[in-house]
Scaffold this motif. Structure first.
Motif, mmCIF file in Angstrom:
data_model
loop_
_atom_site.group_PDB
_atom_site.id
_atom_site.type_symbol
_atom_site.label_atom_id
_atom_site.label_comp_id
_atom_site.label_asym_id
_atom_site.label_seq_id
_atom_site.Cartn_x
_atom_site.Cartn_y
_atom_site.Cartn_z
ATOM 1 N N ALA A 16 0.831 -1.207 0.000
ATOM 2 C CA ALA A 16 0.000 0.000 0.000
ATOM 3 C C ALA A 16 0.864 1.254 0.000
ATOM 4 N N ALA A 17 1.902 1.267 0.847
ATOM 5 C CA ALA A 17 2.789 2.429 0.901
ATOM 6 C C ALA A 17 3.550 2.592 -0.410
ATOM 7 N N PHE A 18 3.990 1.467 -0.985
ATOM 8 C CA PHE A 18 4.681 1.478 -2.280
ATOM 9 C C PHE A 18 3.789 2.125 -3.333
ATOM 10 N N THR A 19 2.513 1.743 -3.361
ATOM 11 C CA THR A 19 1.565 2.264 -4.353
ATOM 12 C C THR A 19 1.333 3.759 -4.166
ATOM 13 N N TRP A 92 8.586 4.644 9.496
ATOM 14 C CA TRP A 92 9.301 4.445 8.225
ATOM 15 C C TRP A 92 8.449 4.914 7.044
ATOM 16 N N ILE A 93 7.189 4.477 7.022
ATOM 17 C CA ILE A 93 6.290 4.825 5.914
ATOM 18 C C ILE A 93 6.053 6.332 5.877
ATOM 19 N N THR A 94 5.807 6.910 7.053
ATOM 20 C CA THR A 94 5.549 8.354 7.123
ATOM 21 C C THR A 94 6.764 9.141 6.668
ATOM 22 N N PHE A 95 7.943 8.713 7.137
ATOM 23 C CA PHE A 95 9.170 9.400 6.723
ATOM 24 C C PHE A 95 9.385 9.270 5.220
ATOM 25 N N GLY A 96 9.149 8.072 4.677
ATOM 26 C CA GLY A 96 9.330 7.865 3.244
ATOM 27 C C GLY A 96 8.417 8.748 2.421
ATOM 28 N N ILE A 97 7.152 8.830 2.823
ATOM 29 C CA ILE A 97 6.205 9.686 2.106
ATOM 30 C C ILE A 97 6.631 11.148 2.204
ATOM 31 N N TRP A 98 7.018 11.562 3.432
ATOM 32 C CA TRP A 98 7.450 12.960 3.611
ATOM 33 C C TRP A 98 8.666 13.273 2.735
ATOM 34 N N LEU A 99 9.653 12.374 2.731
ATOM 35 C CA LEU A 99 10.872 12.622 1.963
ATOM 36 C C LEU A 99 10.567 12.803 0.484
ATOM 37 N N LEU A 100 9.768 11.900 -0.059
ATOM 38 C CA LEU A 100 9.448 11.977 -1.484
ATOM 39 C C LEU A 100 8.667 13.244 -1.800
ATOM 40 N N VAL A 101 7.668 13.564 -0.955
ATOM 41 C CA VAL A 101 6.854 14.759 -1.185
ATOM 42 C C VAL A 101 7.695 16.020 -1.059
ATOM 43 N N TYR A 102 8.526 16.069 -0.027
ATOM 44 C CA TYR A 102 9.367 17.254 0.185
ATOM 45 C C TYR A 102 10.312 17.480 -0.990
ATOM 46 N N MET A 103 10.978 16.404 -1.446
ATOM 47 C CA MET A 103 11.938 16.548 -2.542
ATOM 48 C C MET A 103 11.242 16.953 -3.843
ATOM 49 N N GLU A 104 10.049 16.400 -4.070
ATOM 50 C CA GLU A 104 9.339 16.796 -5.289
ATOM 51 C C GLU A 104 8.840 18.229 -5.178
ATOM 52 N N ALA A 105 8.447 18.644 -3.969
ATOM 53 C CA ALA A 105 8.001 20.030 -3.774
ATOM 54 C C ALA A 105 9.151 21.006 -3.983
ATOM 55 N N ALA A 106 10.373 20.569 -3.645
ATOM 56 C CA ALA A 106 11.543 21.434 -3.809
ATOM 57 C C ALA A 106 12.048 21.476 -5.245
ATOM 58 N N THR A 107 11.513 20.635 -6.102
ATOM 59 C CA THR A 107 12.051 20.471 -7.451
ATOM 60 C C THR A 107 11.829 21.689 -8.342
ATOM 61 N N VAL A 150 3.152 21.704 2.589
ATOM 62 C CA VAL A 150 3.145 20.373 1.972
ATOM 63 C C VAL A 150 3.821 19.358 2.881
ATOM 64 N N SER A 151 4.909 19.756 3.539
ATOM 65 C CA SER A 151 5.617 18.847 4.444
ATOM 66 C C SER A 151 4.733 18.448 5.622
ATOM 67 N N ILE A 152 4.056 19.438 6.220
ATOM 68 C CA ILE A 152 3.180 19.147 7.362
ATOM 69 C C ILE A 152 2.044 18.226 6.938
ATOM 70 N N LEU A 153 1.429 18.532 5.791
ATOM 71 C CA LEU A 153 0.330 17.695 5.299
ATOM 72 C C LEU A 153 0.796 16.269 5.031
ATOM 73 N N SER A 154 1.974 16.126 4.440
ATOM 74 C CA SER A 154 2.458 14.778 4.117
ATOM 75 C C SER A 154 2.718 13.970 5.384
ATOM 76 N N GLY A 158 0.320 10.985 6.072
ATOM 77 C CA GLY A 158 1.092 9.741 6.056
ATOM 78 C C GLY A 158 0.949 8.962 7.348
ATOM 79 N N TRP A 159 0.964 9.679 8.481
ATOM 80 C CA TRP A 159 0.816 9.008 9.778
ATOM 81 C C TRP A 159 -0.565 8.376 9.918
ATOM 82 N N LYS A 160 -1.588 9.103 9.480
ATOM 83 C CA LYS A 160 -2.951 8.561 9.545
ATOM 84 C C LYS A 160 -3.105 7.355 8.618
#
Length: 651
Positions: A16-19, A92-107, A150-154, A158-160
């Protein structure tokens, strides 16, 4: 949904997290493509970006989730241990989602500033948080605000989402857990590598455009930054290993070692940048570099080696042959670096593979492309190997002619099409370009003389048994080269082209000496219509070939190359070679004095006995040591400080 959750069991949170993460990366890439649609459309690259981007994303997410997938298969349960793991997994899942979202937001802001995805600069900026925050606050308040939101939302979402993912799972019997773990690891490794070949996924594998940003759109920003971080480990600075010198001293010594008049230097910010007047003041010519894989002088009888290269021997007697020419390194990418950019060797990996040189780095391809030449790389294998494709497309090469472009090759081995196929393809390319009236520069790189030494049957009389030996492969490589030279002589492009055939390095650099000097000696012959036959006994470096070819082709230009134009007289005191073997740097003068620098060791000096191939301990003049030291430090400094930047115009 509950039925799916029940069927997937302990792997449901991972899948689910992968998807979710895959959807985030895909949507982000599509938005970037829409934003940069004109540039993507110019390369006709929508499908390439989409398909290769999916591969990159799957590879990235496999790296992210392979470990939690393994642990979930083994310990996820209703026990205390299982519940502790579920809490860790949620983080782990929450951090992974945050990292991906943050990096894409910074792009997007990063692209606006640098026209590339976040890369090594993103990491380097983290070293200076005060300065970076000041910069962001001064000019990117809106982006900072949106990134924070975006970081706070992710994190919150993600935690929920992770709470739902780990709740109400079904658990397998204990005896199924090891099987499930093996399946997870196998699929994770295959997905991460994204290849069944011997080379895993890398940016060069998916590069397809001469537009660096379009190639970057294929990546995701987390992958781009982490790959840049990995590359930085290879960027060893010579100053960390060799005796230090003042920057001004280094520049002064390097300039004085060049055969350039002081008034011809044109830049203080790029100290080696100088104007070079071409010897040929007539019609400009095409340039073809025939780069031979692993073809040392010890395989050429005219250079005192084995009688394995009769066609090279013939070329030596018909063209401008260098009897004392030495490679700058021991890897193909080091040879490519030398002959295409004239860049001196360093203890780091070749600039072909380093992050800061993937775009905007000087090569003669960039110079010639800006002067209207068609610039191409012709190779019988996969051009993404050793990051060649990415480096070339980012630095002036516009045409990748590798194995997929070959029509029905007669023989394909582990490294691609045979040398005969390579040269047939090159001849067709040159013939067509000549017919179209396009001046061209081509780097043609052979591969048959590479382990496991595969080549077509019934082409040569074998030197020894079994068939697949380096000696037989050398004979075959020479045979294929000879066929090409004879064909080229009869072609329409012959009269308008300057050719050089040169090895990238010797087959092996072994021995118990601190630097195996003789294993750096390689054949090099310049030939073509109007090139007079001569055996040149001057001491010559691989770095000297590019300036010489430009001079012969009639290209006068400003370049940062420190090599000599061999059409001119080179004073004996300026004849030198540089040899890099891992982190060992050697400098040899015309009279065979050798200075060797090893990491964090005292400087060693020798006299090289050419006849017996032996280094004899000997004192060397302090001025020679100083010049050697400066040149040993120059490459790293030039790379780090951007002294090899491309120019808008090379006039």
């Amino acid at each position: 949904m509950n039925n799916i959750k029940s069927r997937l069991g302990v792997l449901y949170p991972i899948i689910a997290a992968f998807t979710v993460c895959l959807a985030i990366l895909t949507i982000s890439r599509q938005l970037l493509v829409v934003w940069q649609w004109d540039r993507v459309a110019d390369t006709d690259g929508f499908l390439d970006v989409a398909i290769s981007g999916l591969r990159i994303d799957i590879s990235s997410l496999c790296y992210l989730f392979i470990l939690p997938g393994l642990l979930s298969a083994l310990v996820s349960s209703d026990t205390v241990v299982g519940k502790v793991w579920h809490a860790i997994l949620r983080v782990w899942i929450t951090f992974g989602i945050w990292l991906l979202v943050y990096m894409e937001a910074a792009t997007a802001p990063f692209i606006l500033e640098y026209d590339l995805r976040p890369n090594r600069l993103f990491i380097e900026y983290l070293i200076y948080p005060k300065e970076v925050m000041s910069m962001l606050w001064g000019g990117y308040k809106l982006e900072l605000f949106l990134g924070t939101v975006v970081s706070i939302l992710s994190v919150v979402l993600g935690w929920k989402a992770s709470r739902y993912m780990v709740s109400s799972l079904t658990y397998p019997k204990w005896y199924w857990r090891p099987v499930l773990a093996l399946i997870v690891v196998a699929l994770g490794i295959m997905g991460a590598r994204s290849s069944f070949g011997h080379r895993p996924m890398n940016p060069a594998l998916v590069a397809f455009s001469t537009d660096p940003l379009v190639n970057d759109l294929v990546l995701n920003s987390s992958y781009s930054v982490l790959f840049a971080y990995k590359q930085m480990d290879a960027e060893a600075d010579a100053a960390k290993f060799y005796p230090r010198m003042d920057r001004k001293e280094i520049i002064s010594e390097v300039r004085n070692s060049m055969n350039v008049a002081s008034e011809d230097f044109v830049s203080e910010t790029q100290p080696s940048m100088a104007y070079h007047e071409a010897a040929n003041q007539g019609k400009q010519k095409n340039i073809v570099i025939l780069l031979l894989e692993s073809h040392g002088a010890r395989y050429v009888s005219e250079l005192g080696g084995l009688d394995l290269s009769p066609n090279l021997d013939k070329a030596i007697n018909e063209g401008w042959a260098f009897t004392r020419l030495y490679a700058s390194g021991t890897r193909s990418v080091r040879g490519i670096e030398a002959v295409t950019s004239g860049f001196s060797p360093t203890p780091a990996r070749s600039t072909v593979k380093l992050g800061k040189s993937q775009t905007g780095f000087f090569t003669i391809a960039d110079l010639l492309q800006k002067k209207g030449y068609h610039t191409q790389f012709v190779y019988g294998g996969e051009s993404h190997f050793d990051n060649m494709k990415s480096f070339f497309l980012g630095n002036g090469f516009t045409d990748m002619q590798d194995l997929p472009t070959f029509d029905n090759p007669k023989f394909v081995g582990s490294w691609g099409a045979s040398d005969e196929d390579l040269y047939d393809h090159a001849d067709k390319q040159f013939t067509q370009l000549e017919k179209e009236g396009k001046p061209f520069f081509s780097l043609v790189f052979s591969s048959s003389n590479h382990s496991p030494f595969e080549y077509p049957d019934n082409t040569i009389e074998q030197y020894n048994e079994p068939k697949q030996t380096v000696e037989n492969a050398v004979k075959y490589a020479d045979y294929a080269l000879g066929q090409f030279i004879e064909k080229a002589k009869k072609s329409n492009y012959w009269k308008d082209t300057v050719f050089v055939v040169v090895a990238d390095h010797d087959a092996r650099t072994w021995g118990n000496q601190v630097i195996p000097v003789d294993h750096f000696r390689i054949p090099a012959i310049i030939f073509g219509d109007g090139i007079e036959a001569q055996k040149d006994n001057r001491l010559v470096s691989q770095l000297d070939l590019a300036p010489t070819l430009l001079s012969l082709a009639g290209i006068s230009a400003k370049t940062p190359m420190i090599g000599h134009d061999l059409t001119r007289e080179i004073p004996k005191e300026k004849q030198r070679v540089m040899m890099q073997r891992d982190k060992t740097f050697a400098w040899m003068t015309e009279d065979n004095q050798v200075v060797v620098f090893l990491p964090e060791q005292p400087t060693q000096t020798y006299k090289y006995d050419f006849k017996n191939d032996h280094l004899i301990k000997s004192d060397v003049d302090a001025a020679i040591i100083k010049r050697a030291n400066a040149n040993a430090l120059w490459g790293s400094m030039a790379y780090r400080e951007g002294y090899y930047k491309q120019l808008e115009s090379y006039k």
